[in-house]
Motif scaffolding. Sequence first.
Motif, PDB file in Angstrom:
ATOM      1  N   GLY A  69       0.796  -1.217   0.000  1.00  0.00           N
ATOM      2  CA  GLY A  69       0.000   0.000   0.000  1.00  0.00           C
ATOM      3  C   GLY A  69       0.829   1.267   0.000  1.00  0.00           C
ATOM      4  N   PHE A  70       2.147   1.148   0.055  1.00  0.00           N
ATOM      5  CA  PHE A  70       3.008   2.326   0.086  1.00  0.00           C
ATOM      6  C   PHE A  70       3.058   2.985  -1.287  1.00  0.00           C
ATOM      7  CE2 PHE A  70       5.612  -1.282  -1.098  1.00  0.00           C
ATOM      8  CZ  PHE A  70       6.377  -0.793  -2.144  1.00  0.00           C
ATOM      9  N   ASP A  71       3.520   4.225  -1.308  1.00  0.00           N
ATOM     10  CA  ASP A  71       3.696   4.981  -2.545  1.00  0.00           C
ATOM     11  C   ASP A  71       5.046   4.602  -3.153  1.00  0.00           C
ATOM     12  OD1 ASP A  71       4.850   7.390  -4.083  1.00  0.00           O
ATOM     13  OD2 ASP A  71       2.716   7.892  -3.919  1.00  0.00           O
ATOM     14  N   LEU A  72       5.037   3.986  -4.325  1.00  0.00           N
ATOM     15  CA  LEU A  72       6.265   3.489  -4.938  1.00  0.00           C
ATOM     16  C   LEU A  72       7.282   4.604  -5.170  1.00  0.00           C
ATOM     17  CD1 LEU A  72       4.840   1.035  -7.648  1.00  0.00           C
ATOM     18  CD2 LEU A  72       5.830   0.444  -5.457  1.00  0.00           C
ATOM     19  N   GLN A  73       6.829   5.711  -5.746  1.00  0.00           N
ATOM     20  CA  GLN A  73       7.761   6.781  -6.074  1.00  0.00           C
ATOM     21  C   GLN A  73       8.346   7.412  -4.826  1.00  0.00           C
ATOM     22  OE1 GLN A  73       6.482   9.367  -9.160  1.00  0.00           O
ATOM     23  NE2 GLN A  73       7.985  10.970  -8.706  1.00  0.00           N
ATOM     24  N   ALA A  74       7.533   7.606  -3.820  1.00  0.00           N
ATOM     25  CA  ALA A  74       8.026   8.212  -2.582  1.00  0.00           C
ATOM     26  C   ALA A  74       9.083   7.318  -1.927  1.00  0.00           C
ATOM     27  CB  ALA A  74       6.864   8.451  -1.618  1.00  0.00           C
ATOM     28  N   LEU A  75       8.860   5.995  -1.952  1.00  0.00           N
ATOM     29  CA  LEU A  75       9.819   5.080  -1.343  1.00  0.00           C
ATOM     30  C   LEU A  75      11.133   5.094  -2.118  1.00  0.00           C
ATOM     31  CD1 LEU A  75       9.917   2.926   0.987  1.00  0.00           C
ATOM     32  CD2 LEU A  75       9.622   1.226  -0.821  1.00  0.00           C
ATOM     33  N   ALA A  76      11.054   5.084  -3.436  1.00  0.00           N
ATOM     34  CA  ALA A  76      12.258   5.096  -4.257  1.00  0.00           C
ATOM     35  C   ALA A  76      13.056   6.382  -4.037  1.00  0.00           C
ATOM     36  CB  ALA A  76      11.887   4.940  -5.726  1.00  0.00           C
ATOM     37  N   GLU A  77      12.371   7.504  -4.013  1.00  0.00           N
ATOM     38  CA  GLU A  77      13.061   8.788  -3.810  1.00  0.00           C
ATOM     39  C   GLU A  77      13.677   8.877  -2.421  1.00  0.00           C
ATOM     40  OE1 GLU A  77      10.024  11.625  -4.670  1.00  0.00           O
ATOM     41  OE2 GLU A  77      10.277  11.468  -6.864  1.00  0.00           O
ATOM     42  N   ARG A  78      12.985   8.328  -1.430  1.00  0.00           N
ATOM     43  CA  ARG A  78      13.531   8.323  -0.071  1.00  0.00           C
ATOM     44  C   ARG A  78      14.807   7.488   0.008  1.00  0.00           C
ATOM     45  NH1 ARG A  78      10.659   5.073   4.802  1.00  0.00           N
ATOM     46  NH2 ARG A  78      12.260   5.348   6.400  1.00  0.00           N
ATOM     47  N   ALA A  79      14.808   6.317  -0.639  1.00  0.00           N
ATOM     48  CA  ALA A  79      15.987   5.458  -0.613  1.00  0.00           C
ATOM     49  C   ALA A  79      17.173   6.142  -1.274  1.00  0.00           C
ATOM     50  CB  ALA A  79      15.679   4.138  -1.307  1.00  0.00           C
ATOM     51  N   VAL A  80      16.947   6.779  -2.405  1.00  0.00           N
ATOM     52  CA  VAL A  80      18.035   7.454  -3.111  1.00  0.00           C
ATOM     53  C   VAL A  80      18.569   8.624  -2.284  1.00  0.00           C
ATOM     54  CG1 VAL A  80      18.591   8.851  -5.143  1.00  0.00           C
ATOM     55  CG2 VAL A  80      17.272   6.733  -5.398  1.00  0.00           C
ATOM     56  N   ALA A  81      17.676   9.374  -1.667  1.00  0.00           N
ATOM     57  CA  ALA A  81      18.117  10.491  -0.821  1.00  0.00           C
ATOM     58  C   ALA A  81      18.969   9.989   0.330  1.00  0.00           C
ATOM     59  CB  ALA A  81      16.890  11.242  -0.301  1.00  0.00           C
ATOM     60  N   MET A  82      18.588   8.873   0.924  1.00  0.00           N
ATOM     61  CA  MET A  82      19.374   8.305   2.022  1.00  0.00           C
ATOM     62  C   MET A  82      20.740   7.845   1.538  1.00  0.00           C
ATOM     63  SD  MET A  82      16.387   6.090   3.922  1.00  0.00           S
ATOM     64  CE  MET A  82      17.561   5.177   4.914  1.00  0.00           C
ATOM     65  N   ALA A  83      20.789   7.224   0.358  1.00  0.00           N
ATOM     66  CA  ALA A  83      22.063   6.740  -0.173  1.00  0.00           C
ATOM     67  C   ALA A  83      23.041   7.881  -0.424  1.00  0.00           C
ATOM     68  CB  ALA A  83      21.832   5.951  -1.454  1.00  0.00           C
ATOM     69  N   LYS A  84      22.538   9.018  -0.879  1.00  0.00           N
ATOM     70  CA  LYS A  84      23.419  10.145  -1.198  1.00  0.00           C
ATOM     71  C   LYS A  84      24.181  10.656   0.017  1.00  0.00           C
ATOM     72  CE  LYS A  84      20.817  11.832  -5.212  1.00  0.00           C
ATOM     73  NZ  LYS A  84      19.957  12.907  -5.760  1.00  0.00           N
ATOM     74  N   VAL A  85      23.621  10.469   1.207  1.00  0.00           N
ATOM     75  CA  VAL A  85      24.284  10.977   2.416  1.00  0.00           C
ATOM     76  C   VAL A  85      24.859   9.853   3.271  1.00  0.00           C
ATOM     77  CG1 VAL A  85      22.850  13.043   2.486  1.00  0.00           C
ATOM     78  CG2 VAL A  85      22.089  10.988   3.683  1.00  0.00           C
ATOM     79  N   SER A  86      24.830   8.624   2.756  1.00  0.00           N
ATOM     80  CA  SER A  86      25.369   7.496   3.506  1.00  0.00           C
ATOM     81  C   SER A  86      26.882   7.415   3.335  1.00  0.00           C
ATOM     82  CB  SER A  86      24.743   6.181   3.013  1.00  0.00           C
ATOM     83  OG  SER A  86      23.359   6.165   3.254  1.00  0.00           O
ATOM     84  N   PRO A  87      27.588   6.884   4.318  1.00  0.00           N
ATOM     85  CA  PRO A  87      29.030   6.692   4.164  1.00  0.00           C
ATOM     86  C   PRO A  87      29.322   5.642   3.101  1.00  0.00           C
ATOM     87  CG  PRO A  87      28.254   5.619   6.162  1.00  0.00           C
ATOM     88  CD  PRO A  87      27.101   6.422   5.639  1.00  0.00           C
ATOM     89  N   GLU A  88      30.484   5.706   2.494  1.00  0.00           N
ATOM     90  CA  GLU A  88      30.841   4.743   1.467  1.00  0.00           C
ATOM     91  C   GLU A  88      31.086   3.365   2.080  1.00  0.00           C
ATOM     92  OE1 GLU A  88      34.075   6.067  -0.909  1.00  0.00           O
ATOM     93  OE2 GLU A  88      32.859   7.551  -2.002  1.00  0.00           O
ATOM     94  N   ASP A  89      30.642   2.362   1.356  1.00  0.00           N
ATOM     95  CA  ASP A  89      30.881   0.972   1.737  1.00  0.00           C
ATOM     96  C   ASP A  89      31.566   0.302   0.557  1.00  0.00           C
ATOM     97  OD1 ASP A  89      30.830  -1.739   2.254  1.00  0.00           O
ATOM     98  OD2 ASP A  89      28.809  -1.739   3.104  1.00  0.00           O
ATOM     99  N   PRO A  90      32.859   0.005   0.645  1.00  0.00           N
ATOM    100  CA  PRO A  90      33.594  -0.514  -0.520  1.00  0.00           C
ATOM    101  C   PRO A  90      33.173  -1.907  -0.952  1.00  0.00           C
ATOM    102  CG  PRO A  90      34.957  -0.600   1.452  1.00  0.00           C
ATOM    103  CD  PRO A  90      33.727   0.166   1.826  1.00  0.00           C
ATOM    104  N   PHE A  91      32.411  -2.606  -0.127  1.00  0.00           N
ATOM    105  CA  PHE A  91      32.076  -3.994  -0.441  1.00  0.00           C
ATOM    106  C   PHE A  91      30.610  -4.194  -0.829  1.00  0.00           C
ATOM    107  CE2 PHE A  91      35.362  -4.064   2.951  1.00  0.00           C
ATOM    108  CZ  PHE A  91      36.438  -4.398   2.131  1.00  0.00           C
ATOM    109  N   ALA A  92      29.756  -3.225  -0.577  1.00  0.00           N
ATOM    110  CA  ALA A  92      28.329  -3.368  -0.877  1.00  0.00           C
ATOM    111  C   ALA A  92      28.095  -3.282  -2.377  1.00  0.00           C
ATOM    112  CB  ALA A  92      27.531  -2.302  -0.157  1.00  0.00           C
TER     113      ALA A  92
END
Length: 448
Positions: free
Chosen positions: A77-100
């Motif tokens: 029931g979630f909003d697909l676009q809102a979830l995708a945009e939220r994930a990308v926004a979180m990734a942009k400010v996440s620390p780098e993980d060389p193995f992920a």
Amino acid sequence: MSSEIDSSTLLSRASQLIDLARKAGADAADAVVVRSRSQSVSVRLGKVEGTESSESDDFSLRVFIGKRVASVSANPGFDLQALAERAVAMAKVSPEDPFACLADEASLSKSYPDLQLLDTTEVSSEMLREASLAAEAAALAVKGVTNSSGAGASAGMGGLVLATSHGFEGSYMASRFGHSVSVIAGEGTGMERDYDFDSRLYYAELDDPSEIGRRAGERVIKRINPRQVPTGKDVTVIFDPRVARGFVGQIAGAINGAAVARKSSFLRDKMGQQVLKSGLSITDDPLIVRGPSSRPFDGEGVSGERLVMIEDGVLKHWFLSTSTARELGLETNGRGVRGGTAVSPSSTNLALEPGDIAPEDLIRSVGDGFYVTELIGHGVNMITGEYSRGATGFWIENGELTFPVSEVTIASNLKEMFMRLTPANDIDRKFGVAAPTFAIEGMTLAGR
């Protein structure tokens, strides 16, 4: 039932999520839906104590931007676009993980077999209730049983829907049915408790509830009036299959690539070396038809194959997911498992392969020793291998089980225990971790 099994709609939503994540700025992504359907009934002393029913489809989206990664979860029931945009926004400010990263495209499953993991038998709450009552009644009918801790029956199914941005799409479902009962013998401070259970993928293959109850009753009355035994060293301890399976699970933990990467395994420097007695092997096979822990592909879309993890006593493999393998400079072997939004390595159908001696003959060969039926506490240090557990069971005298024993501790080091292990031939492969009865020589037993 067919609508619950059909995953095409969920696959479509997962693919849409990935497309939206790419449009929002993700370099790569995967979306997973963990499916669950279950119902259960519990009874005690002939009365229903509880009934439960649940179902869920839990979505998770994982996105990658360069070496940065983020994951988010949501319910239907979630909003697909809102979830995708939220994930990308979180990734942009996440620390780098060389193995992920996603699994390499070349390692993804192009096709996968039907492992016959799903039994579509409809089991009603009334059938579950009757099975629970039958198991409890049979246990209480055993002479010497004085009370019940309850009985239960369950039916359900679960599975995985996975889509990735580099072209993998797949899904599978597996069923699970179970019966269990726990009863008490004795009175007051002399009370003892024991249980029995069965769990299968196919309903028709379950042990009869009355048989499960009878076994539970017979087990518990044997535990009445336990004794303590003197402290001793160099004691041979025999592990009943119920506790042997847990011990093999500790071996699996020690050869898990994640533990090796964290340097939290006492076997981390033992690849290619002898870690079990010569002649012993531990296998792991995700592709067993109707296997209790089989899966056609792992949580990253990679098909595993049967591996001899320890062969003739020599360590050959770690359990590896893609990121763990990269950290260790290796390649995944299809053992990645989804846990929430994370992927970590784990075993599938794991087995300590049996020996060629019957358990009765193994007990006779011991002379005097200790047969363990239950372990208590968590006294295992996976960094050093130090092992110390509370235990109950039966004393072995002149090669025969004699009197029940409680309030003792068995101790050693897992490195030494592995090298002194002798398995019997009574393995039962209906469990995801399978092990026969086995003996370990030279343990310390702390008693009175």
